[in-house]
Design a protein around this motif. Structure first.
Motif, PDB file in Angstrom:
ATOM      1  N   ARG A 174      14.546  24.742 -18.431  1.00  0.00           N
ATOM      2  CA  ARG A 174      15.465  25.830 -18.078  1.00  0.00           C
ATOM      3  C   ARG A 174      16.520  25.355 -17.089  1.00  0.00           C
ATOM      4  NH1 ARG A 174      10.765  29.256 -18.136  1.00  0.00           N
ATOM      5  NH2 ARG A 174      10.615  29.118 -15.873  1.00  0.00           N
ATOM      6  N   LEU A 175      16.108  24.530 -16.133  1.00  0.00           N
ATOM      7  CA  LEU A 175      17.068  24.010 -15.156  1.00  0.00           C
ATOM      8  C   LEU A 175      18.099  23.106 -15.826  1.00  0.00           C
ATOM      9  CD1 LEU A 175      14.717  23.176 -12.137  1.00  0.00           C
ATOM     10  CD2 LEU A 175      16.357  25.053 -12.314  1.00  0.00           C
ATOM     11  N   LEU A 176      17.646  22.263 -16.734  1.00  0.00           N
ATOM     12  CA  LEU A 176      18.574  21.380 -17.436  1.00  0.00           C
ATOM     13  C   LEU A 176      19.488  22.172 -18.370  1.00  0.00           C
ATOM     14  CD1 LEU A 176      16.302  18.317 -18.260  1.00  0.00           C
ATOM     15  CD2 LEU A 176      17.984  18.558 -16.428  1.00  0.00           C
ATOM     16  N   THR A 177      18.954  23.233 -18.971  1.00  0.00           N
ATOM     17  CA  THR A 177      19.791  24.101 -19.798  1.00  0.00           C
ATOM     18  C   THR A 177      20.877  24.755 -18.957  1.00  0.00           C
ATOM     19  OG1 THR A 177      17.949  24.563 -21.306  1.00  0.00           O
ATOM     20  CG2 THR A 177      19.799  26.104 -21.330  1.00  0.00           C
ATOM     21  N   LEU A 178      20.504  25.205 -17.758  1.00  0.00           N
ATOM     22  CA  LEU A 178      21.487  25.794 -16.844  1.00  0.00           C
ATOM     23  C   LEU A 178      22.542  24.769 -16.450  1.00  0.00           C
ATOM     24  CD1 LEU A 178      22.447  28.143 -15.064  1.00  0.00           C
ATOM     25  CD2 LEU A 178      20.860  27.331 -13.294  1.00  0.00           C
ATOM     26  N   LEU A 179      22.105  23.544 -16.163  1.00  0.00           N
ATOM     27  CA  LEU A 179      23.047  22.472 -15.816  1.00  0.00           C
ATOM     28  C   LEU A 179      24.004  22.212 -16.964  1.00  0.00           C
ATOM     29  CD1 LEU A 179      24.036  20.136 -14.015  1.00  0.00           C
ATOM     30  CD2 LEU A 179      22.210  18.721 -15.011  1.00  0.00           C
ATOM     31  N   ASP A 180      23.476  22.158 -18.178  1.00  0.00           N
ATOM     32  CA  ASP A 180      24.313  21.921 -19.365  1.00  0.00           C
ATOM     33  C   ASP A 180      25.344  23.032 -19.533  1.00  0.00           C
ATOM     34  OD1 ASP A 180      24.829  20.555 -22.031  1.00  0.00           O
ATOM     35  OD2 ASP A 180      24.238  22.552 -22.704  1.00  0.00           O
ATOM     36  N   ARG A 181      24.939  24.269 -19.304  1.00  0.00           N
ATOM     37  CA  ARG A 181      25.868  25.396 -19.443  1.00  0.00           C
ATOM     38  C   ARG A 181      26.959  25.349 -18.376  1.00  0.00           C
ATOM     39  NH1 ARG A 181      21.521  30.313 -20.556  1.00  0.00           N
ATOM     40  NH2 ARG A 181      20.986  29.705 -22.706  1.00  0.00           N
ATOM     41  N   ILE A 182      26.581  25.029 -17.155  1.00  0.00           N
ATOM     42  CA  ILE A 182      27.564  24.951 -16.067  1.00  0.00           C
ATOM     43  C   ILE A 182      28.599  23.864 -16.364  1.00  0.00           C
ATOM     44  CG2 ILE A 182      27.891  24.357 -13.638  1.00  0.00           C
ATOM     45  CD1 ILE A 182      25.175  25.673 -13.092  1.00  0.00           C
ATOM     46  N   ILE A 183      28.111  22.700 -16.786  1.00  0.00           N
ATOM     47  CA  ILE A 183      29.018  21.605 -17.124  1.00  0.00           C
ATOM     48  C   ILE A 183      29.921  22.000 -18.284  1.00  0.00           C
ATOM     49  CG2 ILE A 183      29.153  19.262 -18.040  1.00  0.00           C
ATOM     50  CD1 ILE A 183      26.633  18.598 -16.485  1.00  0.00           C
ATOM     51  N   GLY A 184      29.336  22.667 -19.288  1.00  0.00           N
ATOM     52  CA  GLY A 184      30.123  23.090 -20.443  1.00  0.00           C
ATOM     53  C   GLY A 184      31.226  24.056 -20.062  1.00  0.00           C
ATOM     54  N   LYS A 185      30.908  25.025 -19.194  1.00  0.00           N
ATOM     55  CA  LYS A 185      31.915  25.986 -18.739  1.00  0.00           C
ATOM     56  C   LYS A 185      33.027  25.272 -17.971  1.00  0.00           C
ATOM     57  CE  LYS A 185      30.171  29.968 -20.139  1.00  0.00           C
ATOM     58  NZ  LYS A 185      30.886  30.879 -21.069  1.00  0.00           N
ATOM     59  N   ALA A 186      32.644  24.353 -17.099  1.00  0.00           N
ATOM     60  CA  ALA A 186      33.639  23.613 -16.312  1.00  0.00           C
ATOM     61  C   ALA A 186      34.542  22.786 -17.226  1.00  0.00           C
ATOM     62  CB  ALA A 186      32.940  22.714 -15.297  1.00  0.00           C
ATOM     63  N   GLU A 187      33.948  22.137 -18.219  1.00  0.00           N
ATOM     64  CA  GLU A 187      34.739  21.330 -19.156  1.00  0.00           C
ATOM     65  C   GLU A 187      35.736  22.186 -19.920  1.00  0.00           C
ATOM     66  OE1 GLU A 187      31.456  17.849 -20.233  1.00  0.00           O
ATOM     67  OE2 GLU A 187      31.585  19.691 -21.417  1.00  0.00           O
ATOM     68  N   MET A 188      35.279  23.312 -20.438  1.00  0.00           N
ATOM     69  CA  MET A 188      36.179  24.185 -21.207  1.00  0.00           C
ATOM     70  C   MET A 188      37.309  24.733 -20.329  1.00  0.00           C
ATOM     71  SD  MET A 188      33.765  26.308 -23.889  1.00  0.00           S
ATOM     72  CE  MET A 188      32.600  26.883 -22.649  1.00  0.00           C
ATOM     73  N   TYR A 189      36.978  25.088 -19.088  1.00  0.00           N
ATOM     74  CA  TYR A 189      37.992  25.619 -18.182  1.00  0.00           C
ATOM     75  C   TYR A 189      39.049  24.560 -17.870  1.00  0.00           C
ATOM     76  CZ  TYR A 189      40.008  27.781 -14.012  1.00  0.00           C
ATOM     77  OH  TYR A 189      40.868  28.311 -13.090  1.00  0.00           O
ATOM     78  N   VAL A 190      38.601  23.366 -17.507  1.00  0.00           N
ATOM     79  CA  VAL A 190      39.538  22.291 -17.141  1.00  0.00           C
ATOM     80  C   VAL A 190      40.369  21.874 -18.346  1.00  0.00           C
ATOM     81  CG1 VAL A 190      39.713  19.904 -16.372  1.00  0.00           C
ATOM     82  CG2 VAL A 190      38.118  21.455 -15.237  1.00  0.00           C
ATOM     83  N   LEU A 191      39.721  21.690 -19.492  1.00  0.00           N
ATOM     84  CA  LEU A 191      40.454  21.263 -20.691  1.00  0.00           C
ATOM     85  C   LEU A 191      41.427  22.331 -21.160  1.00  0.00           C
ATOM     86  CD1 LEU A 191      37.587  19.542 -22.721  1.00  0.00           C
ATOM     87  CD2 LEU A 191      39.537  18.421 -21.640  1.00  0.00           C
ATOM     88  N   GLY A 192      40.969  23.589 -21.163  1.00  0.00           N
ATOM     89  CA  GLY A 192      41.838  24.673 -21.609  1.00  0.00           C
ATOM     90  C   GLY A 192      43.085  24.811 -20.760  1.00  0.00           C
ATOM     91  N   TRP A 193      42.903  24.866 -19.453  1.00  0.00           N
ATOM     92  CA  TRP A 193      44.051  25.002 -18.562  1.00  0.00           C
ATOM     93  C   TRP A 193      44.911  23.745 -18.537  1.00  0.00           C
ATOM     94  CZ3 TRP A 193      46.323  29.144 -17.038  1.00  0.00           C
ATOM     95  CH2 TRP A 193      45.610  30.331 -16.924  1.00  0.00           C
ATOM     96  N   GLY A 194      44.275  22.589 -18.691  1.00  0.00           N
ATOM     97  CA  GLY A 194      45.055  21.350 -18.737  1.00  0.00           C
ATOM     98  C   GLY A 194      46.016  21.334 -19.911  1.00  0.00           C
ATOM     99  N   ILE A 195      45.534  21.733 -21.083  1.00  0.00           N
ATOM    100  CA  ILE A 195      46.382  21.761 -22.281  1.00  0.00           C
ATOM    101  C   ILE A 195      47.469  22.828 -22.157  1.00  0.00           C
ATOM    102  CG2 ILE A 195      46.393  22.257 -24.761  1.00  0.00           C
ATOM    103  CD1 ILE A 195      43.571  21.003 -24.842  1.00  0.00           C
TER     104      ILE A 195
END
Length: 211
Positions: A10-31
């Motif tokens: 569960r902790l690793l799943t939470l980590l994966d989700r947090i990283i995924g959200k951060a990636e989408m936010y940075v990539l989306g706004w960057g583009i």
């Protein structure tokens, strides 16, 4: 699944989700920012005969961000290019073990690159160099190289953990992505083949995998 393993998962799943959200936010706004910056520069050049002086520099900065954050995002989605001719002919359990080895070695390589990038960025920071147009500290541009390699290394470590459960028949190419055919026609052919040859169902997948 044991309680301690369940909590870890569960902790690793939470980590994966947090990283995924951060990636989408940075990539989306960057583009988005890159597109707006480029469009504004075109309008300025052709309508007002005046280019935006920092457009090229800002776009270069954004390209660095998108490239290296995109590296982690592609890994999370299991979209990286793989040479899988030998891998595909192995039984499912052997593919799982091999995926653990591949992900572990790649994780070490990515984290090592992150460390070397950190040393390089630290050297630039000590020199106090700035960008020509915006006078922005140059080392802040390259910090994203460190972040990108580190996030990618973490994603591969998550892949290792996901495949450690050898009782699970699925092979994961990332923490959330199962190794499977994406082309429906190929998937249907393989399904029919496995029905006609049940003894060979674990022998592997066709090398014509769409990844």
């Amino acid at each position: 699944m044991r309680p301690s393993r369940s909590i870890t998962h569960r902790l690793l799943t939470l980590l994966d989700r947090i990283i995924g959200k951060a990636e989408m936010y940075v990539l989306g706004w960057g583009i988005i920012i890159m597109a707006l910056n480029t469009i504004a520069n075109v309008f300025g050049r052709y309508l007002f005969s005046q280019s935006i002086y920092f457009t090229e520099e800002l776009n270069e900065f954004l390209i660095v961000i998108i490239t290296f954050m995109g590296l982690g995002y592609v890994t999370r989605k299991g979209r990286h290019i793989r040479m899988s001719a030998l891998y595909d002919v192995l039984p499912a359990r052997a593919r799982k073990v091999l995926m653990i080895l591949i992900a572990a070695v790649t994780a070490v390589a990515m984290l090592a690159l992150a460390w070397y990038a950190f040393e390089y960025v630290a050297k630039i920071a000590r020199r106090g160099r700035v960008t020509p147009a915006l006078q922005f500290p140059l080392y802040l541009t390259y910090i994203w190289v460190i972040v990108g390699f580190a996030v990618t290394g973490i994603q591969y470590l998550l892949t290792v953990f996901k495949n450690l459960d050898l009782s699970d028949p699925d092979v994961y190419i990332s923490f959330t992505t199962v190794d499977e055919y994406e082309d429906p026609e190929i998937a249907e052919v393989m399904h029919l083949y496995n029905q006609d040859h049940p003894a060979d169902s674990d022998a592997g997948q066709s090398p014509d995998k769409s990844q």
